[in-house]
Design a protein around this motif. Structure first.
Motif, mmCIF file in Angstrom:
data_model
loop_
_atom_site.group_PDB
_atom_site.id
_atom_site.type_symbol
_atom_site.label_atom_id
_atom_site.label_comp_id
_atom_site.label_asym_id
_atom_site.label_seq_id
_atom_site.Cartn_x
_atom_site.Cartn_y
_atom_site.Cartn_z
ATOM 1 N N ILE A 1 3.089 5.833 -3.138
ATOM 2 C CA ILE A 1 4.241 6.529 -3.716
ATOM 3 C C ILE A 1 4.104 6.612 -5.232
ATOM 4 O O ILE A 1 4.331 7.662 -5.842
ATOM 5 C CB ILE A 1 5.559 5.842 -3.312
ATOM 6 C CG1 ILE A 1 5.810 6.032 -1.817
ATOM 7 C CG2 ILE A 1 6.731 6.379 -4.132
ATOM 8 C CD1 ILE A 1 6.942 5.195 -1.263
ATOM 9 N N GLU A 2 3.689 5.518 -5.865
ATOM 10 C CA GLU A 2 3.496 5.515 -7.317
ATOM 11 C C GLU A 2 2.429 6.519 -7.730
ATOM 12 O O GLU A 2 2.593 7.244 -8.710
ATOM 13 C CB GLU A 2 3.114 4.120 -7.803
ATOM 14 C CG GLU A 2 4.255 3.133 -7.788
ATOM 15 C CD GLU A 2 3.817 1.742 -8.207
ATOM 16 O OE1 GLU A 2 2.598 1.461 -8.249
ATOM 17 O OE2 GLU A 2 4.704 0.929 -8.493
ATOM 18 N N LYS A 3 1.330 6.596 -6.970
ATOM 19 C CA LYS A 3 0.265 7.550 -7.297
ATOM 20 C C LYS A 3 0.774 8.988 -7.204
ATOM 21 O O LYS A 3 0.463 9.831 -8.035
ATOM 22 C CB LYS A 3 -0.923 7.360 -6.356
ATOM 23 C CG LYS A 3 -1.749 6.135 -6.665
ATOM 24 C CD LYS A 3 -2.919 6.014 -5.703
ATOM 25 C CE LYS A 3 -3.692 4.740 -5.980
ATOM 26 N NZ LYS A 3 -4.819 4.561 -5.049
ATOM 27 N N SER B 1 0.834 -1.205 0.000
ATOM 28 C CA SER B 1 0.000 0.000 0.000
ATOM 29 C C SER B 1 0.867 1.254 0.000
ATOM 30 O O SER B 1 0.524 2.256 -0.640
ATOM 31 C CB SER B 1 -0.947 -0.003 1.202
ATOM 32 O OG SER B 1 -0.205 0.005 2.411
ATOM 33 N N ASP B 2 1.998 1.214 0.709
ATOM 34 C CA ASP B 2 2.918 2.354 0.712
ATOM 35 C C ASP B 2 3.512 2.570 -0.677
ATOM 36 O O ASP B 2 3.608 3.704 -1.161
ATOM 37 C CB ASP B 2 4.049 2.132 1.719
ATOM 38 C CG ASP B 2 3.557 2.085 3.154
ATOM 39 O OD1 ASP B 2 2.517 2.727 3.436
ATOM 40 O OD2 ASP B 2 4.213 1.419 3.980
ATOM 41 N N ILE B 3 3.900 1.488 -1.306
ATOM 42 C CA ILE B 3 4.481 1.573 -2.649
ATOM 43 C C ILE B 3 3.455 2.102 -3.645
ATOM 44 O O ILE B 3 3.758 2.958 -4.478
ATOM 45 C CB ILE B 3 5.031 0.196 -3.091
ATOM 46 C CG1 ILE B 3 6.219 -0.183 -2.189
ATOM 47 C CG2 ILE B 3 5.438 0.219 -4.563
ATOM 48 C CD1 ILE B 3 6.732 -1.583 -2.413
ATOM 49 N N LYS C 1 0.863 11.508 -10.288
ATOM 50 C CA LYS C 1 0.140 12.781 -10.200
ATOM 51 C C LYS C 1 1.088 13.948 -10.456
ATOM 52 O O LYS C 1 0.756 14.872 -11.186
ATOM 53 C CB LYS C 1 -0.514 12.941 -8.836
ATOM 54 C CG LYS C 1 -1.335 14.219 -8.741
ATOM 55 C CD LYS C 1 -1.952 14.382 -7.392
ATOM 56 C CE LYS C 1 -2.797 15.609 -7.246
ATOM 57 N NZ LYS C 1 -2.464 16.754 -7.985
ATOM 58 N N SER C 2 2.254 13.897 -9.880
ATOM 59 C CA SER C 2 3.228 14.965 -10.095
ATOM 60 C C SER C 2 3.652 15.026 -11.553
ATOM 61 O O SER C 2 3.838 16.126 -12.103
ATOM 62 C CB SER C 2 4.455 14.753 -9.211
ATOM 63 O OG SER C 2 4.107 14.859 -7.856
#
Length: 70
Positions: free
Chosen positions: A11-13, A6-8, A17-18
């Motif tokens: 981070i990917e999201k 879930s953390d990974i 988004k950026s």
């Protein structure tokens, strides 16, 4: 400390988004640059037309003086 899936995913999201925000920002910058280039091009053509008119006036003056001398 180990990263959970879930953390990974989070981070990917954030990265994706950026990336979209950066891409939009760059696209807008290119649009503004294009507008400025178009405006500059228009001013250059306008000034070239003015120079062309002045050259024509000088040519007419020179022709008139040549006729007077003949």
């Amino acid at each position: 400390m180990q990263l959970e899936n879930s953390d990974i995913e989070l981070i990917e999201k954030i990265i994706y988004k950026s990336a979209d925000d950066i891409a939009i920002s760059i696209a807008r910058s290119f649009e503004r640059l294009e507008e400025r280039i178009d405006a500059s091009e228009s001013r250059i053509y306008s000034r070239l037309a003015e120079v062309e008119d002045l050259i024509s006036e000088v040519r007419e003056m020179v022709r008139g003086e040549e006729r007077e001398l003949d």
